[in-house]
Write a protein that holds these residues in place. Structure first.
Motif, short mmCIF file in Angstrom:
data_model
loop_
_atom_site.label_atom_id
_atom_site.label_comp_id
_atom_site.label_asym_id
_atom_site.label_seq_id
_atom_site.Cartn_x
_atom_site.Cartn_y
_atom_site.Cartn_z
N ASP A 1 21.08 -101.84 51.69
CA ASP A 1 22.37 -102.35 52.16
C ASP A 1 23.32 -102.40 50.98
O ASP A 1 23.52 -103.45 50.37
CB ASP A 1 22.20 -103.73 52.80
N ALA A 2 23.93 -101.26 50.67
CA ALA A 2 24.83 -101.18 49.53
C ALA A 2 26.05 -102.07 49.71
O ALA A 2 26.65 -102.54 48.73
CB ALA A 2 25.26 -99.73 49.30
N ALA A 3 26.44 -102.32 50.96
CA ALA A 3 27.63 -103.12 51.22
C ALA A 3 27.52 -104.52 50.63
O ALA A 3 28.52 -105.14 50.25
CB ALA A 3 27.88 -103.21 52.72
N VAL A 4 26.30 -105.02 50.53
CA VAL A 4 26.08 -106.35 49.96
C VAL A 4 26.31 -106.33 48.45
O VAL A 4 26.82 -107.30 47.88
CB VAL A 4 24.65 -106.84 50.28
N ALA A 5 25.94 -105.25 47.80
CA ALA A 5 26.04 -105.16 46.34
C ALA A 5 27.43 -104.75 45.86
O ALA A 5 27.82 -105.10 44.74
CB ALA A 5 25.01 -104.15 45.82
N LEU B 1 33.34 -93.72 40.79
CA LEU B 1 32.66 -92.61 41.48
C LEU B 1 31.30 -93.08 42.01
O LEU B 1 30.87 -92.67 43.09
CB LEU B 1 32.47 -91.44 40.52
N ILE B 2 30.65 -93.94 41.26
CA ILE B 2 29.35 -94.46 41.69
C ILE B 2 29.53 -95.37 42.89
O ILE B 2 28.78 -95.29 43.88
CB ILE B 2 28.67 -95.22 40.53
N ILE B 3 30.53 -96.24 42.83
CA ILE B 3 30.78 -97.15 43.95
C ILE B 3 31.13 -96.38 45.21
O ILE B 3 30.65 -96.70 46.31
CB ILE B 3 31.90 -98.15 43.58
N ASP B 4 31.96 -95.35 45.08
CA ASP B 4 32.31 -94.52 46.25
C ASP B 4 31.08 -93.87 46.86
O ASP B 4 30.93 -93.80 48.09
CB ASP B 4 33.33 -93.45 45.85
N ALA B 5 30.18 -93.39 45.99
CA ALA B 5 28.96 -92.75 46.50
C ALA B 5 28.06 -93.76 47.20
O ALA B 5 27.44 -93.45 48.22
CB ALA B 5 28.21 -92.08 45.34
N LEU B 6 27.97 -94.97 46.67
CA LEU B 6 27.19 -96.01 47.32
C LEU B 6 27.78 -96.37 48.68
O LEU B 6 27.05 -96.61 49.64
CB LEU B 6 27.12 -97.26 46.43
N ARG B 7 29.09 -96.41 48.75
CA ARG B 7 29.76 -96.70 50.03
C ARG B 7 29.45 -95.65 51.09
O ARG B 7 29.41 -95.95 52.28
CB ARG B 7 31.28 -96.76 49.82
N SER B 8 29.24 -94.42 50.65
CA SER B 8 29.02 -93.33 51.60
C SER B 8 27.73 -93.49 52.38
O SER B 8 27.57 -92.92 53.46
CB SER B 8 29.01 -91.99 50.87
N GLY B 9 26.77 -94.22 51.81
CA GLY B 9 25.48 -94.38 52.47
C GLY B 9 24.60 -93.16 52.37
O GLY B 9 23.54 -93.09 53.00
N ASP B 10 25.00 -92.19 51.57
CA ASP B 10 24.26 -90.93 51.43
C ASP B 10 23.43 -90.99 50.14
O ASP B 10 23.99 -90.97 49.04
CB ASP B 10 25.25 -89.77 51.38
N PRO B 11 22.10 -91.03 50.23
CA PRO B 11 21.26 -91.12 49.02
C PRO B 11 21.50 -89.97 48.05
O PRO B 11 21.51 -90.17 46.84
CB PRO B 11 19.84 -91.09 49.58
N GLU B 12 21.69 -88.75 48.58
CA GLU B 12 21.87 -87.61 47.69
C GLU B 12 23.21 -87.70 46.97
O GLU B 12 23.32 -87.33 45.79
CB GLU B 12 21.78 -86.30 48.47
N ALA B 13 24.23 -88.18 47.66
CA ALA B 13 25.53 -88.38 47.01
C ALA B 13 25.43 -89.41 45.89
O ALA B 13 26.04 -89.26 44.83
CB ALA B 13 26.58 -88.82 48.03
N ALA B 14 24.64 -90.44 46.13
CA ALA B 14 24.43 -91.47 45.11
C ALA B 14 23.72 -90.88 43.90
O ALA B 14 24.06 -91.18 42.74
CB ALA B 14 23.65 -92.64 45.68
#
Length: 232
Positions: free
Chosen positions: A110-114, A191-204
């Protein structure tokens, strides 16, 4: 043993965190440049200055040896470790292996929490970038990445990251000119935060690969240049 004396396999541990406090004091001296690479960590001098016995100082030195900040030389004692560009490059490589998977794991949790906590840390980093003090900037930057490892839920990631962070702090503190644009470094974390928001593990993973990869290439190159100039 009498009936009132319980059987014991081990004696109670001493809970006094004195050795840990001494270890932190020595670490702070390394980060502040008061102890340089190759300097001897003299137990008697530290014990005298801190007003303690030599025993907890020796224990603190062993803790820092395990953390990679000191090295022990037979019959000579402990010395501040000399970190090379190759050491730094290896640390970056290991760090990326851990952090890319921590970021991917966080998107599956749950990246939204972090994210609010990461954004808050980013504000701290922006303020410090304006102050121009290197050590607090390094600590704040590493804390951002530590939050990702912690939020990933994998305690092993966090444990290894903490050891890596101690070594990297000491390394960066030696060469204050490794970073030339603190503000840009801070903004790159978005850029890291945006990737975490995407919910896509590969993007992260890709965002972390890019972020740490750019730092690794730039900082290690600067480190090698400084080594050449100093005849290391």
């Amino acid at each position: 043993m009498g009936k009132d004396t319980p059987d014991r396999l081990f004696e109670p541990l001493d809970r006094d965190p004195l050795a840990q406090r001494i270890a932190q004091t020595i670490t702070d001296a390394i980060l502040a440049g008061r102890l340089k690479p190759g300097d001897r960590v003299t137990e008697s001098t530290i014990a005298r200055d801190l007003g303690v016995s030599r025993s907890p100082v020796r224990e603190a030195a062993r803790l820092l040896q395990s953390a990679g900040l000191l090295v022990a030389r037979p019959n000579r004692g402990f010395f501040v470790r000399t970190i090379t560009a190759d050491d730094l490059d290896s640390l970056y490589e290991l760090r990326n292996c851990i952090e890319r998977e921590a970021a991917a794991r966080l998107t599956r949790a749950d990246a939204a929490v972090a994210i609010p906590q990461l954004l808050q840390q980013l504000e701290v980093m922006r303020e410090l970038a304006s102050d121009g003090h290197l050590i607090p900037q390094i600590r704040a930057d590493l804390q951002f990445h530590r939050l990702i490892c912690e939020a990933s839920g994998n305690k092993r990631f966090l444990s290894v990251f903490d050891q890596i962070a101690s070594e990297m702090q000491a390394c960066f503190a030696l060469f204050e000119r490794l970073f030339i644009n603190s503000h840009q470094i801070v903004e790159n974390h978005l850029l890291i935060i945006d990737a975490l928001r995407s919910g896509d593990p590969e993007a992260a993973r890709q965002a972390m690969d890019y972020h740490i990869g750019v730092a690794r290439t730039d900082v290690v190159a600067r480190f090698r240049a400084l080594e050449r100039n100093q005849g290391v």
